[in-house]
Write a protein that holds these residues in place. Sequence first.
Motif, short mmCIF file in Angstrom:
data_model
loop_
_atom_site.label_atom_id
_atom_site.label_comp_id
_atom_site.label_asym_id
_atom_site.label_seq_id
_atom_site.Cartn_x
_atom_site.Cartn_y
_atom_site.Cartn_z
N GLY A 7 1.04 -1.05 -0.03
CA GLY A 7 0.10 -0.26 -0.24
C GLY A 7 0.56 1.59 0.08
O GLY A 7 1.55 1.16 0.53
N ALA A 8 0.46 1.96 -1.07
CA ALA A 8 1.12 3.46 -1.11
C ALA A 8 0.25 4.93 -0.59
O ALA A 8 0.35 5.35 -1.86
CB ALA A 8 2.36 2.96 -2.29
N GLU A 30 2.67 -1.14 -5.14
CA GLU A 30 0.94 -1.01 -4.84
C GLU A 30 0.53 -0.88 -6.04
O GLU A 30 1.09 -1.44 -7.41
CB GLU A 30 1.59 1.51 -4.90
CG GLU A 30 0.62 1.35 -5.29
CD GLU A 30 -0.53 1.63 -4.74
OE1 GLU A 30 -1.98 1.16 -5.92
OE2 GLU A 30 -0.64 1.43 -3.56
N ARG A 31 -1.26 -1.52 -5.95
CA ARG A 31 -1.74 -1.91 -6.90
C ARG A 31 -2.07 -0.42 -8.20
O ARG A 31 -2.35 -0.89 -9.37
CB ARG A 31 -2.60 -2.28 -6.62
CG ARG A 31 -4.18 -1.51 -5.92
CD ARG A 31 -5.12 -2.79 -5.61
NE ARG A 31 -5.92 -1.12 -5.17
CZ ARG A 31 -7.30 -1.75 -5.30
NH1 ARG A 31 -7.79 -3.10 -5.85
NH2 ARG A 31 -8.34 -0.70 -4.96
N ARG A 32 -1.76 0.76 -7.50
CA ARG A 32 -2.33 2.13 -8.94
C ARG A 32 -0.62 1.79 -9.14
O ARG A 32 -0.25 1.41 -8.76
CB ARG A 32 -3.27 2.81 -8.43
CG ARG A 32 -4.05 2.62 -7.39
CD ARG A 32 -4.92 2.60 -8.55
NE ARG A 32 -6.63 2.00 -7.72
CZ ARG A 32 -6.87 2.07 -8.11
NH1 ARG A 32 -7.69 1.37 -8.93
NH2 ARG A 32 -8.44 1.34 -7.42
N VAL A 35 1.57 6.86 -6.55
CA VAL A 35 1.44 7.40 -4.80
C VAL A 35 0.14 7.78 -3.95
O VAL A 35 -0.22 8.87 -5.51
CB VAL A 35 2.60 7.66 -3.56
CG1 VAL A 35 3.41 7.14 -4.02
CG2 VAL A 35 2.54 9.34 -4.00
N ARG A 207 7.75 10.07 -1.25
CA ARG A 207 8.06 9.51 -1.57
C ARG A 207 9.61 9.31 -2.23
O ARG A 207 10.87 8.74 -2.23
CB ARG A 207 7.10 8.98 -2.74
CG ARG A 207 7.84 7.88 -3.62
CD ARG A 207 6.92 8.38 -5.06
NE ARG A 207 7.77 7.35 -6.55
CZ ARG A 207 7.10 7.43 -7.18
NH1 ARG A 207 6.04 8.23 -7.55
NH2 ARG A 207 7.90 6.37 -8.86
N PHE A 219 4.93 -0.37 -8.72
CA PHE A 219 3.76 -0.09 -9.11
C PHE A 219 2.73 -0.97 -9.97
O PHE A 219 3.81 -1.67 -10.99
CB PHE A 219 3.72 1.45 -9.55
CG PHE A 219 4.17 2.71 -8.47
CD1 PHE A 219 3.20 2.74 -7.42
CD2 PHE A 219 5.36 3.08 -8.78
CE1 PHE A 219 3.54 3.64 -6.56
CE2 PHE A 219 5.56 4.38 -8.12
CZ PHE A 219 5.07 4.96 -6.96
N THR A 253 -2.86 -1.25 4.16
CA THR A 253 -3.89 -1.69 2.63
C THR A 253 -4.97 -1.19 2.54
O THR A 253 -6.41 -1.26 2.15
CB THR A 253 -3.57 -3.21 2.39
OG1 THR A 253 -4.22 -3.73 3.92
CG2 THR A 253 -3.28 -3.34 1.47
#
Length: 419
Positions: A7-8, A30-32, A35, A207, A219, A253
């Motif tokens: 998680g970002a 990070e899933r996206r 950030v 970041r 990412f 998350t």
Amino acid sequence: MKIAIVGAGVVGVSSAYELARAGHAVTVFERRSSVAEESSFAPGAVLGAGLLAPWAMPGAMAAPSLVGSGIRVRTRGATVAELRWLWNWRSAARAALRSSEPSPAMRALAKLAQFSQQCFLETTEALELDLERSQGALVLLQDEQGAAPLRAAVTALRDAGTALHEIGAEAARHIEPGLAEAERLTIALHLPQAEAANCRQFTSALRQAAQRLGVVFEFQAEVARLSPSSARMALHLQGETQPRPFDAAVLCTGAHTARLAEPLGLHLGLVALWGSSLTAPLREDAAAPQGVVIDVARQVTIARLGQRVRVAGGAELGQSDGTPHPATVRQLHEALDAWFPGSTQRAGMQLWRGARPMRPGGLPALGASGVPGLWLNLGHGGYGWSLASGCARLLSEMLSGQTCAWAASELAHFSAAKA
């Protein structure tokens, strides 16, 4: 240690920065594509208001949505589990409001909020960050009766060292000259050290600072599952055949925690209580807020961010179509127009909706999960932005085996077992 963070958002990036400062090798998944793309994108900007921020914890702020018959929690497609959570939250709020003294959990959260603001200030000064921000907060109350339910929260904040003063309407309008004369105002609570700042801007700058310390960000990297092994933790990423081994993993998350935590036996009672914000360009400086204003009756915050104003509030359960409820949008506009009419431009206004991942008792889960190699920093609710720096600092100290002086007797309130 070799540590993975999942998680970002602001909590994950803050955790990565603090752990890297302590000498750990950190990788953030990070899933996206960048950030702060979900709950940290445009939340309410308030820092340092502690328990007086809307939806802090049950009983800290009295509102019809918590204890009365006027329902302000909008439920579009809410599940049975979400409705059960709401019932538990309201029950906890009623119990808290029956006492004029703060509960131990409320005191712990007030101390954590105060500590977190100190950490935020230290970080921004050390990195010389130039953020959109403003100083001071007013909690607006229409009458003395409205102030009575806040007495426990005020006591907890003062005991934690928060500067807080009760002032009259004239003094409040001296601090915020743009406040509309026509709007009813009897008393206000002034928090001179509270402030507003841009969460996404801070997360992006942090970041970069974390990367300079060696933190690796991956990412569009979806963690499919976790598997503990001999006090270590392996991450299984979608599209990869081999797991990634780490000495420890930290879940940051938020509302997406259940799918990773529940297969390991962790049931944290999290729901996504959705809130919204609108961010509008400034039209007239003299008519706009100079710092933060919290409208208790509407449960809305209004904050100055440089040449913009951010208004945040609303409470919704259920995903629906991803857009804010029309009634929530009206609520935000009404608060802005009531207190600061004509202060912003309609053109260029940004509307946003994001999740507040919350537990029934209102407290985050911070520290060891009980699963070997797995740590938690999540469930901050509407507090994520306000608590991120302090929770990250404490997490780093715990993972480094240090004793947190002030928190030694408080951290039990934030364990995974406490909902």
